[in-house]
Design a protein around this motif. Structure first.
Motif, PDB file in Angstrom:
ATOM      1  N   ARG A 267       0.830  -1.221   0.000  1.00 24.46           N
ATOM      2  CA  ARG A 267       0.000   0.000   0.000  1.00 24.46           C
ATOM      3  C   ARG A 267       0.859   1.264   0.000  1.00 24.46           C
ATOM      4  NH1 ARG A 267      -3.401  -2.096   4.407  1.00 24.46           N
ATOM      5  NH2 ARG A 267      -5.416  -2.640   3.533  1.00 24.46           N
ATOM      6  N   ARG A 268       1.995   1.181   0.708  1.00 21.09           N
ATOM      7  CA  ARG A 268       2.869   2.371   0.827  1.00 21.09           C
ATOM      8  C   ARG A 268       3.970   2.375  -0.236  1.00 21.09           C
ATOM      9  NH1 ARG A 268       5.107   1.954   6.443  1.00 21.09           N
ATOM     10  NH2 ARG A 268       4.527  -0.239   6.230  1.00 21.09           N
ATOM     11  N   ASN A 269       3.816   1.490  -1.259  1.00 23.10           N
ATOM     12  CA  ASN A 269       4.743   1.486  -2.397  1.00 23.10           C
ATOM     13  C   ASN A 269       6.175   1.166  -1.966  1.00 23.10           C
ATOM     14  OD1 ASN A 269       4.331   1.633  -5.119  1.00 23.10           O
ATOM     15  ND2 ASN A 269       4.860   3.797  -5.300  1.00 23.10           N
ATOM     16  N   LEU A 270       6.315   0.195  -1.060  1.00 24.76           N
ATOM     17  CA  LEU A 270       7.631  -0.138  -0.508  1.00 24.76           C
ATOM     18  C   LEU A 270       8.233  -1.410  -1.105  1.00 24.76           C
ATOM     19  CD1 LEU A 270       6.928   0.678   3.267  1.00 24.76           C
ATOM     20  CD2 LEU A 270       8.414   1.947   1.690  1.00 24.76           C
ATOM     21  N   THR A 271       7.612  -1.972  -2.143  1.00 23.86           N
ATOM     22  CA  THR A 271       8.131  -3.231  -2.701  1.00 23.86           C
ATOM     23  C   THR A 271       9.588  -3.084  -3.146  1.00 23.86           C
ATOM     24  OG1 THR A 271       5.924  -3.911  -3.409  1.00 23.86           O
ATOM     25  CG2 THR A 271       7.774  -4.992  -4.495  1.00 23.86           C
ATOM     26  N   GLY A 272       9.884  -2.026  -3.872  1.00 25.04           N
ATOM     27  CA  GLY A 272      11.256  -1.830  -4.360  1.00 25.04           C
ATOM     28  C   GLY A 272      12.252  -1.611  -3.231  1.00 25.04           C
ATOM     29  N   ALA A 273      11.865  -0.834  -2.237  1.00 22.79           N
ATOM     30  CA  ALA A 273      12.769  -0.559  -1.106  1.00 22.79           C
ATOM     31  C   ALA A 273      13.066  -1.850  -0.342  1.00 22.79           C
ATOM     32  CB  ALA A 273      12.140   0.486  -0.183  1.00 22.79           C
ATOM     33  N   ILE A 274      12.049  -2.688  -0.178  1.00 24.68           N
ATOM     34  CA  ILE A 274      12.260  -3.955   0.529  1.00 24.68           C
ATOM     35  C   ILE A 274      13.102  -4.902  -0.328  1.00 24.68           C
ATOM     36  CG2 ILE A 274      11.067  -6.034   1.376  1.00 24.68           C
ATOM     37  CD1 ILE A 274       8.871  -4.072   2.444  1.00 24.68           C
ATOM     38  N   ASN A 275      12.821  -4.950  -1.625  1.00 20.06           N
ATOM     39  CA  ASN A 275      13.649  -5.796  -2.498  1.00 20.06           C
ATOM     40  C   ASN A 275      15.114  -5.351  -2.493  1.00 20.06           C
ATOM     41  OD1 ASN A 275      11.689  -7.587  -3.190  1.00 20.06           O
ATOM     42  ND2 ASN A 275      11.240  -6.702  -5.191  1.00 20.06           N
ATOM     43  N   ALA A 276      15.348  -4.054  -2.390  1.00 25.13           N
ATOM     44  CA  ALA A 276      16.734  -3.562  -2.343  1.00 25.13           C
ATOM     45  C   ALA A 276      17.442  -4.087  -1.093  1.00 25.13           C
ATOM     46  CB  ALA A 276      16.750  -2.039  -2.363  1.00 25.13           C
ATOM     47  N   LYS A 277      16.736  -4.140   0.031  1.00 21.13           N
ATOM     48  CA  LYS A 277      17.347  -4.670   1.263  1.00 21.13           C
ATOM     49  C   LYS A 277      17.610  -6.170   1.139  1.00 21.13           C
ATOM     50  CE  LYS A 277      16.353  -1.520   5.004  1.00 21.13           C
ATOM     51  NZ  LYS A 277      17.775  -1.375   5.364  1.00 21.13           N
ATOM     52  N   ILE A 278      16.672  -6.877   0.493  1.00 21.88           N
ATOM     53  CA  ILE A 278      16.838  -8.320   0.291  1.00 21.88           C
ATOM     54  C   ILE A 278      18.097  -8.574  -0.552  1.00 21.88           C
ATOM     55  CG2 ILE A 278      15.854 -10.291  -0.978  1.00 21.88           C
ATOM     56  CD1 ILE A 278      13.045  -9.227  -0.038  1.00 21.88           C
ATOM     57  N   GLU A 279      18.229  -7.843  -1.654  1.00 20.90           N
ATOM     58  CA  GLU A 279      19.363  -8.066  -2.551  1.00 20.90           C
ATOM     59  C   GLU A 279      20.673  -7.609  -1.919  1.00 20.90           C
ATOM     60  OE1 GLU A 279      17.165  -8.257  -6.864  1.00 20.90           O
ATOM     61  OE2 GLU A 279      18.084  -6.348  -6.310  1.00 20.90           O
ATOM     62  N   ALA A 280      20.626  -6.526  -1.148  1.00 19.69           N
ATOM     63  CA  ALA A 280      21.852  -6.043  -0.486  1.00 19.69           C
ATOM     64  C   ALA A 280      22.363  -7.060   0.531  1.00 19.69           C
ATOM     65  CB  ALA A 280      21.581  -4.699   0.195  1.00 19.69           C
ATOM     66  N   ALA A 281      21.450  -7.897   1.040  1.00 19.19           N
ATOM     67  CA  ALA A 281      21.845  -8.920   2.013  1.00 19.19           C
ATOM     68  C   ALA A 281      22.396 -10.168   1.338  1.00 19.19           C
ATOM     69  CB  ALA A 281      20.641  -9.294   2.884  1.00 19.19           C
ATOM     70  N   GLY A 282      22.485 -10.163   0.016  1.00 19.82           N
ATOM     71  CA  GLY A 282      23.062 -11.309  -0.691  1.00 19.82           C
ATOM     72  C   GLY A 282      22.062 -12.378  -1.064  1.00 19.82           C
ATOM     73  N   LEU A 283      20.762 -12.059  -0.953  1.00 19.67           N
ATOM     74  CA  LEU A 283      19.723 -13.020  -1.351  1.00 19.67           C
ATOM     75  C   LEU A 283      19.275 -12.695  -2.771  1.00 19.67           C
ATOM     76  CD1 LEU A 283      17.777 -12.912   2.012  1.00 19.67           C
ATOM     77  CD2 LEU A 283      18.895 -14.939   1.062  1.00 19.67           C
ATOM     78  N   ARG A 284      19.031 -13.760  -3.567  1.00 21.37           N
ATOM     79  CA  ARG A 284      18.540 -13.583  -4.942  1.00 21.37           C
ATOM     80  C   ARG A 284      17.039 -13.830  -4.969  1.00 21.37           C
ATOM     81  NH1 ARG A 284      22.749 -13.565  -8.416  1.00 21.37           N
ATOM     82  NH2 ARG A 284      21.421 -13.890 -10.232  1.00 21.37           N
ATOM     83  N   ILE A 285      16.299 -12.950  -5.641  1.00 17.86           N
ATOM     84  CA  ILE A 285      14.852 -13.137  -5.804  1.00 17.86           C
ATOM     85  C   ILE A 285      14.677 -14.027  -7.040  1.00 17.86           C
ATOM     86  CG2 ILE A 285      12.625 -11.997  -6.164  1.00 17.86           C
ATOM     87  CD1 ILE A 285      14.062  -9.430  -4.953  1.00 17.86           C
ATOM     88  N   VAL A 286      14.428 -15.324  -6.812  1.00 27.51           N
ATOM     89  CA  VAL A 286      14.380 -16.285  -7.927  1.00 27.51           C
ATOM     90  C   VAL A 286      12.956 -16.560  -8.399  1.00 27.51           C
ATOM     91  CG1 VAL A 286      16.619 -17.321  -7.394  1.00 27.51           C
ATOM     92  CG2 VAL A 286      14.542 -18.292  -6.367  1.00 27.51           C
ATOM     93  N   ALA A 287      11.962 -16.006  -7.693  1.00 27.19           N
ATOM     94  CA  ALA A 287      10.561 -16.033  -8.142  1.00 27.19           C
ATOM     95  C   ALA A 287       9.836 -14.910  -7.413  1.00 27.19           C
ATOM     96  CB  ALA A 287       9.909 -17.369  -7.833  1.00 27.19           C
ATOM     97  N   GLN A 288       8.865 -14.316  -8.115  1.00 36.21           N
ATOM     98  CA  GLN A 288       8.144 -13.198  -7.491  1.00 36.21           C
ATOM     99  C   GLN A 288       6.845 -12.955  -8.252  1.00 36.21           C
ATOM    100  OE1 GLN A 288       9.837  -9.224  -5.870  1.00 36.21           O
ATOM    101  NE2 GLN A 288       9.704  -8.916  -8.063  1.00 36.21           N
TER     102      GLN A 288
END
Ligand code: CMP
Length: 140
Positions: free
Chosen positions: A16-37
């Motif tokens: 709702r608050r348009n935070l998908t990209g900001a959260i994905n950036a934290k996920i990727e910065a932690a070394g995790l790959r988004i392999v499905a979404q």
């Protein structure tokens, strides 16, 4: 270290608050790959099934209501020790107790609207991933 997969939900309070990209950036910065979404709007039934383990808890009704009130983004994350790594990036369930720099410390509103979900063990990760993705939707 073991290459592992975990299941993630970016919850309605965050989409709702348009935070998908900001959260994905934290996920990727932690070394995790988004392999499905994918972005989905859970039905009440789907939310009840997903959180069935909590059905006797006093917050169950509110949890189902919140999770089916607006779209979510369901994800599969892959990386070394992905389950623990993602739980570390998420922070404590209650954002008041979350460490600085975690997703929940930065974005969560309260215990219920805590922006993200992540699997707690390999067995639950396998069940949760299978509930939302078929094998050919996961591209590592
Ligand atoms: P999640 O990791 O998705 O798993 C269950 C969810 O229930 C949790 O995050 C919170 O959003 C929600 N919840 C609400 N109240 C509580 C509570 N008292 N204890 C644990 N989880 C709660």
């Amino acid at each position: 270290m073991a290459l592992e997969r975990t299941f993630s939900i970016i919850k309605p309070d965050a989409t709702r608050r348009n935070l998908t990209g900001a959260i994905n950036a934290k996920i990727e910065a932690a070394g995790l790959r988004i392999v499905a979404q994918k972005r989905v709007h859970m039905t009440r039934k789907q939310a009840e099934t997903f959180y069935a383990v909590h059905k006797e808890r006093p917050f169950f009704g509110e949890l189902v209501e919140q999770m089916s009130a607006a779209p979510v983004v369901v994800q599969v994350l892959e990386g070394d020790n992905a389950i623990k790594r993602y739980r570390d990036v998420m922070g404590a369930t209650n954002p008041a107790n979350a460490d600085a720099g975690t997703i929940r410390k930065e974005f969560a509103l309260n215990m219920g609207e805590n922006s993200v979900h992540g699997s707690d063990a390999p067995e639950t990760a396998a069940i949760e991933i299978a509930q939302w993705f078929s094998g050919n939707e996961i591209v590592g």
